[in-house]
Design a protein around this motif. Structure first.
Motif, PDB file in Angstrom:
ATOM      1  N   GLY A 115       9.507 -11.939  -7.262  1.00  0.00           N
ATOM      2  CA  GLY A 115       9.490 -11.064  -6.099  1.00  0.00           C
ATOM      3  C   GLY A 115       9.326  -9.600  -6.438  1.00  0.00           C
ATOM      4  O   GLY A 115       9.337  -8.744  -5.547  1.00  0.00           O
ATOM      5  N   ASN A 116       9.174  -9.281  -7.704  1.00  0.00           N
ATOM      6  CA  ASN A 116       8.968  -7.908  -8.142  1.00  0.00           C
ATOM      7  C   ASN A 116       7.577  -7.752  -8.744  1.00  0.00           C
ATOM      8  O   ASN A 116       6.945  -8.726  -9.162  1.00  0.00           O
ATOM      9  N   VAL A 117       7.114  -6.514  -8.769  1.00  0.00           N
ATOM     10  CA  VAL A 117       5.915  -6.174  -9.523  1.00  0.00           C
ATOM     11  C   VAL A 117       6.371  -5.482 -10.803  1.00  0.00           C
ATOM     12  O   VAL A 117       7.107  -4.499 -10.748  1.00  0.00           O
ATOM     13  N   VAL A 118       5.955  -6.010 -11.933  1.00  0.00           N
ATOM     14  CA  VAL A 118       6.335  -5.454 -13.226  1.00  0.00           C
ATOM     15  C   VAL A 118       5.116  -4.762 -13.826  1.00  0.00           C
ATOM     16  O   VAL A 118       4.051  -5.370 -13.960  1.00  0.00           O
ATOM     17  N   VAL A 119       5.263  -3.491 -14.144  1.00  0.00           N
ATOM     18  CA  VAL A 119       4.198  -2.712 -14.788  1.00  0.00           C
ATOM     19  C   VAL A 119       4.697  -2.291 -16.161  1.00  0.00           C
ATOM     20  O   VAL A 119       5.736  -1.642 -16.269  1.00  0.00           O
ATOM     21  N   GLU A 120       3.985  -2.691 -17.196  1.00  0.00           N
ATOM     22  CA  GLU A 120       4.371  -2.387 -18.576  1.00  0.00           C
ATOM     23  C   GLU A 120       3.347  -1.457 -19.212  1.00  0.00           C
ATOM     24  O   GLU A 120       2.139  -1.681 -19.104  1.00  0.00           O
ATOM     25  N   LEU A 121       3.846  -0.429 -19.869  1.00  0.00           N
ATOM     26  CA  LEU A 121       2.997   0.494 -20.612  1.00  0.00           C
ATOM     27  C   LEU A 121       3.499   0.531 -22.053  1.00  0.00           C
ATOM     28  O   LEU A 121       4.624   0.951 -22.311  1.00  0.00           O
ATOM     29  N   SER A 122       2.670   0.075 -22.959  1.00  0.00           N
ATOM     30  CA  SER A 122       3.070   0.030 -24.370  1.00  0.00           C
ATOM     31  C   SER A 122       2.011   0.709 -25.220  1.00  0.00           C
ATOM     32  O   SER A 122       0.833   0.759 -24.853  1.00  0.00           O
ATOM     33  N   ASP A 123       2.439   1.240 -26.355  1.00  0.00           N
ATOM     34  CA  ASP A 123       1.510   1.871 -27.290  1.00  0.00           C
ATOM     35  C   ASP A 123       1.903   1.489 -28.711  1.00  0.00           C
ATOM     36  O   ASP A 123       3.019   1.039 -28.960  1.00  0.00           O
ATOM     37  N   ASP A 124       0.970   1.667 -29.629  1.00  0.00           N
ATOM     38  CA  ASP A 124       1.243   1.348 -31.040  1.00  0.00           C
ATOM     39  C   ASP A 124       1.381   2.628 -31.852  1.00  0.00           C
ATOM     40  O   ASP A 124       0.934   2.697 -32.997  1.00  0.00           O
ATOM     41  N   GLY A 125       2.003   3.639 -31.255  1.00  0.00           N
ATOM     42  CA  GLY A 125       2.154   4.939 -31.898  1.00  0.00           C
ATOM     43  C   GLY A 125       3.412   5.061 -32.721  1.00  0.00           C
ATOM     44  O   GLY A 125       3.930   4.090 -33.275  1.00  0.00           O
ATOM     45  N   ARG A 152       0.818  -1.213   0.000  1.00  0.00           N
ATOM     46  CA  ARG A 152       0.000   0.000   0.000  1.00  0.00           C
ATOM     47  C   ARG A 152       0.849   1.259   0.000  1.00  0.00           C
ATOM     48  O   ARG A 152       0.510   2.267  -0.633  1.00  0.00           O
ATOM     49  N   ASN A 153       1.962   1.245   0.712  1.00  0.00           N
ATOM     50  CA  ASN A 153       2.803   2.434   0.800  1.00  0.00           C
ATOM     51  C   ASN A 153       3.496   2.762  -0.522  1.00  0.00           C
ATOM     52  O   ASN A 153       4.023   3.860  -0.688  1.00  0.00           O
ATOM     53  N   MET A 154       3.502   1.794  -1.454  1.00  0.00           N
ATOM     54  CA  MET A 154       4.185   2.018  -2.729  1.00  0.00           C
ATOM     55  C   MET A 154       3.226   2.465  -3.826  1.00  0.00           C
ATOM     56  O   MET A 154       3.658   2.948  -4.871  1.00  0.00           O
ATOM     57  N   VAL A 155       1.913   2.306  -3.583  1.00  0.00           N
ATOM     58  CA  VAL A 155       0.942   2.611  -4.632  1.00  0.00           C
ATOM     59  C   VAL A 155       0.985   4.084  -5.004  1.00  0.00           C
ATOM     60  O   VAL A 155       1.043   4.453  -6.186  1.00  0.00           O
ATOM     61  N   ASP A 156       0.946   4.966  -3.990  1.00  0.00           N
ATOM     62  CA  ASP A 156       0.916   6.408  -4.272  1.00  0.00           C
ATOM     63  C   ASP A 156       2.183   6.864  -4.991  1.00  0.00           C
ATOM     64  O   ASP A 156       2.128   7.725  -5.872  1.00  0.00           O
ATOM     65  N   VAL A 157       3.329   6.287  -4.598  1.00  0.00           N
ATOM     66  CA  VAL A 157       4.583   6.672  -5.233  1.00  0.00           C
ATOM     67  C   VAL A 157       4.609   6.200  -6.686  1.00  0.00           C
ATOM     68  O   VAL A 157       5.184   6.858  -7.557  1.00  0.00           O
ATOM     69  N   LEU A 158       3.959   5.073  -6.964  1.00  0.00           N
ATOM     70  CA  LEU A 158       3.947   4.521  -8.312  1.00  0.00           C
ATOM     71  C   LEU A 158       2.949   5.255  -9.218  1.00  0.00           C
ATOM     72  O   LEU A 158       3.091   5.232 -10.446  1.00  0.00           O
ATOM     73  N   THR A 159       1.961   5.928  -8.617  1.00  0.00           N
ATOM     74  CA  THR A 159       0.924   6.588  -9.418  1.00  0.00           C
ATOM     75  C   THR A 159       1.504   7.720 -10.258  1.00  0.00           C
ATOM     76  O   THR A 159       1.187   7.861 -11.446  1.00  0.00           O
ATOM     77  N   ASP A 160       2.358   8.556  -9.670  1.00  0.00           N
ATOM     78  CA  ASP A 160       2.921   9.700 -10.399  1.00  0.00           C
ATOM     79  C   ASP A 160       3.686   9.279 -11.657  1.00  0.00           C
ATOM     80  O   ASP A 160       3.476   9.868 -12.731  1.00  0.00           O
ATOM     81  N   MET A 195       3.817   8.891 -17.688  1.00  0.00           N
ATOM     82  CA  MET A 195       4.034   8.008 -18.830  1.00  0.00           C
ATOM     83  C   MET A 195       2.786   7.896 -19.708  1.00  0.00           C
ATOM     84  O   MET A 195       2.875   7.869 -20.942  1.00  0.00           O
ATOM     85  N   VAL A 196       1.609   7.811 -19.082  1.00  0.00           N
ATOM     86  CA  VAL A 196       0.368   7.714 -19.850  1.00  0.00           C
ATOM     87  C   VAL A 196       0.113   9.013 -20.616  1.00  0.00           C
ATOM     88  O   VAL A 196      -0.284   8.997 -21.790  1.00  0.00           O
TER      89      VAL A 196
END
Length: 822
Positions: free
Chosen positions: A578-588, A530-538, A543-544
């Motif tokens: 042991g990690n959380v991987v978040v991927e953001l991809s686009d077809d631009g 939970r303590n990492m969610v807010d830091v990850l949001t920015d 990126m989006v």
């Protein structure tokens, strides 16, 4: 428990037994009132805070005795709730929510004992309620009967209309008393009487003045504790409403989502009204009316109606923030455009709001008018004419008033529609826990882990022959580990809420820039600390925004390039090692290498791109002030976004990777630890120093043979393992550790995964596996390359937790200040 408290507890049991009985005689109630009054005299000074509630309970019992309360069933229910709250308070002298429980019970009892007079419902309201009733809905029928009787007796009602109202009330009375030979016929006759009154144009209930004073933000006697809890709950409802509205964007006929939004506004409206938050209650009421029309299938949640509903959600969020700011001492002020939004919600069509029908949308399911037309009760022209002039009233009432359909026909159509409606989603069983208490629990569990490690590694346990003691310590260790896993699971939250914010962000930016963008989310249930969610949001927000602004091309450009007019952004999350991987991809359009090189040279970051790998080149976009945008917009272009991304990701001890193909899009991959609190580690020795390698990164450990070792020009020392060449990392050289084993054949090689490849770390000895509580190195040391943090070991000394990725970078010379010169 003291004698006075024990006596009061016994009295409360008596209250529960007497009040909970369906039939209660006057003598029992009088005895109960005396017991409550007498119990007050024996309370100690520390228990005086319960006196007001006990007195109110005695007044309530007296009101039941004298039958001086209009709603005895409601009063009995309030009394039983007060008993439960008071019993909970008496069990513990230091109950954390003692004052709140007492205050709630007092407010409910006071409200029931002295209810504020409610205004008479309008004839329209009674007609709308009656058409939905069955003959078995006796409480609701009684409510309509009482309202009709009161309305008939009020001043200003024409004699003709009074006759109709009295006749309708009489028909409902025969149903309530069981004298109706055909209850359905009596209900239909009552409907016809109300229908006749409606056609006569009668409206006996007093109307509200056309110009109301603007609603206030805070009541004069605001209860800060209740308001604080309401703000927390309100934000949860708003979050659920926003997610459901976004679902309706792609599936306007999803009645489950409509019901979710309607319930959210309805709950917020009721609670805000109870707390005196007029502005919140007014806005929620207007938005609820809009959602009611969508739920009744009069309009669809598309186009302008969808935008208006989202604006209402945004305004509701702004109001809650304003209330929170006012509680913190800020000047109470309504958000801008509050009055404008209220006027639009009151009559959306007058403000130019309408549906934007799309060809690919499916035909809507049968609406009320469609059902009446299909059954031959009305023509299409009559239904459309009534809908055009119905104003803010329900379509069913408009059809009755205009004579298009009878109240019986409308009632049958509504019942058919009700049977076809989707079922409500069952509520999840959950309780709310204050975050400071949860953090305190995690801290205590961490200290317990350290304390147990000290006991388990004590010489008495390790070197002694106390087998029973060793067995007990081992069993305790198992319990501590399970407790630790459970406490960490409590602090994990899914990324669903964060992903939903990105859906809204993409929608708003795409609409503003005239682009067609679809965001696909995967792995929303992936959990993270939970303590990492807010830091990850920015980082995700930046990126989006860049993906929509820089990455996705306008529809016309995409069409010329042979791409679909709608661009696709994919946001996914999953667990890996042991990690959380978040991927953001686009077809631009992808990253433009030439623009990046030109901008970097202009800013003096590089002299030339010769010798730079693609990885090094793409990471230039994370430099402060770096941007390839040709012009600054309100979305991006100032070069203050991607450096924030890198800084926040590194603050989470994570890393970000970039890959891109010109004309085909880009992919940004963020890897962060699952949690920063506790980790499983392998304790290793190098010389006289001890280090901890996270277990999730370890593949295996082995002692190499001399023939498996080799040195390759440009790659350094390598070891062959099963036809794979792994680089060797010497910790004693990186950290300048004396008296360490230098010959790999005499030490051990620990193979670790650093994300993209594997490496072998040379250590002297493996000392064992254990869970450790991760501690920060402090602001003075900051982030050290190759070190993820520290941990207190069983003997009280500090062991450094290694970061395999940082070690690889360090060994490759990217952090030369820490590299050994030997």
């Amino acid at each position: 428990m003291s004698e006075a408290r024990e006596r009061l507890v016994q009295v409360l049991k008596q209250v529960r037994a007497v009040v909970g009985c369906a039939e209660t005689d006057e003598t029992s109630l009088e005895s109960l009132q005396r017991s409550l009054t007498e119990s007050l005299s024996s309370l100690s000074p520390e228990q005086q805070d319960v006196v007001p509630l006990v007195r109110l309970m005695a007044q309530a019992v007296q009101a039941l005795t004298q039958q001086a309360v209009p709603e005895p069933a409601r009063l009995r229910e309030a009394l039983l709730d007060a008993v439960s709250n008071l019993e909970e308070v008496l069990i513990s002298e230091c109950h954390p929510e003692r004052a709140l429980l007492l205050q709630r019970a007092e407010q409910v009892l006071t409200q029931v004992l002295s209810p504020s007079p409610s205004p008479l419902p309008s004839l329209d309201d009674m007609a709308a309620l009656l058409v939905q009733l069955e003959p078995t809905d006796l409480p609701e029928i009684q409510q309509v009967q009482e309202a009709l009787t009161a309305l008939a007796g009020s001043e200003g009602v024409a004699p003709e209309i009074r006759e109709y109202l009295s006749a309708a009330a009489q028909q409902l009375t025969t149903i309530l008393e069981g004298r109706a030979a055909e209850p359905e016929g009596a209900l239909a006759e009552a409907g016809r009487m109300i229908e006749a009154a409606l056609r006569a144009g009668g409206e006996a209930a007093p109307t509200e003045p056309s110009e109301n004073p603007p609603p206030s933000l805070l009541p004069p006697d605001a209860d800060t504790e209740l308001l604080g809890e309401f703000i927390t709950e309100g934000r949860e409802y708003i979050e659920a409403a926003e997610a459901a509205l976004l679902t309706l964007e792609t599936d306007p006929d999803n009645m489950e989502a409509v019901n979710t939004v309607f319930r959210a506004f309805h709950t917020v409206k009721g609670t805000a009204g109870f707390l005196g938050l007029e502005s919140v209650s007014t806005l929620a009421h207007r938005a609820e009316t809009l959602l009611s029309r969508i739920r009744d299938r009069e309009i669809r949640c598309t186009g302008g109606y969808a935008d208006l509903a989202l604006q209402a959600v945004d305004m509701l969020k702004a109001l809650l923030q304003a209330v929170q700011d006012a509680l913190g001492g800020a000047q109470p002020a309504l958000p801008p455009d509050f009055d404008t939004l209220l006027r639009i919600l009151e009559d959306p069509e007058a403000a130019g709001i309408s549906e934007e029908a799309r060809e690919e949308e499916l035909s809507p399911p049968p609406r009320l008018g469609d059902l009446l037309v299909a059954e031959g009760k009305a023509s299409r022209e009559e239904v459309e004419s009534a809908a055009a002039y119905k104003g803010s009233q329900p379509i069913g009432v408009a059809l009755i008033k205009s004579g298009v359909a009878s109240i019986t026909d409308v009632a049958q159509a509504l019942r058919t529609q009700k049977r076809l409606a989707s079922l409500e989603r069952p509520a999840e069983a959950a309780i709310r826990v204050r975050t400071d208490r949860l953090d305190r629990l995690i801290d205590l569990v961490g200290e317990l882990v350290i304390a147990h490690a000290m006991v388990a590694q004590d010489k008495v346990i390790v070197e002694g022959n106390h087998y029973d003691l060793v067995r007990k310590v081992t069993h305790t260790g198992k319990i501590v580990r399970e407790l630790q896993d459970l406490s960490m699971a409590m602090r994990m939250v899914p990324l669903r809420a964060t992903f939903q914010k990105m859906i809204r962000l993409v929608r708003d930016i795409a609409h503003k820039q005239g682009k067609l963008v679809e965001l696909i989310t995967e792995g929303e249930e992936t959990e993270i600390d939970r303590n990492m969610v807010d830091v990850l949001t920015d980082p995700l927000v930046h990126m989006v925004r860049n993906a929509v602004d820089h990455g996705i091309e306008p529809p016309e450009v995409r069409e010329k390039q042979g791409k679909p007019r709608t661009g696709t952004i994919r946001l996914s999350a999953y667990h890996a090692g042991g990690n959380v991987v978040v991927e953001l991809s686009d077809d631009g359009r992808g990253l433009d290498r030439e623009k990046i090189v030109a901008k970097a040279r202009a800013q003096g970051l590089i002299d030339s791109d010769k010798g730079l790998s693609e990885h090094e080149l793409f990471h230039l976009i994370f430099m402060p002030g770096f941007s390839t945008a040709e012009q600054v917009t309100d979305v991006s272009g100032r070069g203050v976004g991607m450096d924030v991304v890198k800084r926040n990701v590194e603050a989470l001890q994570g890393r970000i990777e970039v890959s891109s193909t010109p004309g085909r899009g880009s992919t940004f991959t963020i890897r962060v630890p699952l949690t920063l609190a506790i980790t499983d580690g392998m304790l290793v020795r190098v010389g006289e120093e001890r280090y901890i390698i996270p277990t999730v990164t370890i593949a295996l450990s082995f002692r190499p043979e001399p023939r498996s070792l080799s040195t390759v020009v440009g790659r350094g020392e390598l070891v062959r393992l099963r036809d794979e060449l792994l680089p060797i990392i010497r910790l004693h050289r990186l950290f300048d550790i004396p008296h360490a084993v230098e010959d790999p054949t005499r030490g051990l090689l620990v193979v670790v995964n650093d994300g993209e490849q594997r490496s072998a770390i040379l250590v002297d000895e493996l000392l064992g596996q254990q869970q450790v509580v991760v501690k920060s190195l402090g602001a003075r040391l900051g982030k050290m390359p190759g070190i993820a943090g520290g941990a207190i070991l069983g003997d009280g000394r500090v062991g450094l937790i290694l970061d395999p990725v940082g070690l690889v970078m360090l060994a490759q010379g990217q952090k030369s200040v820490y590299r050994s010169t030997a």
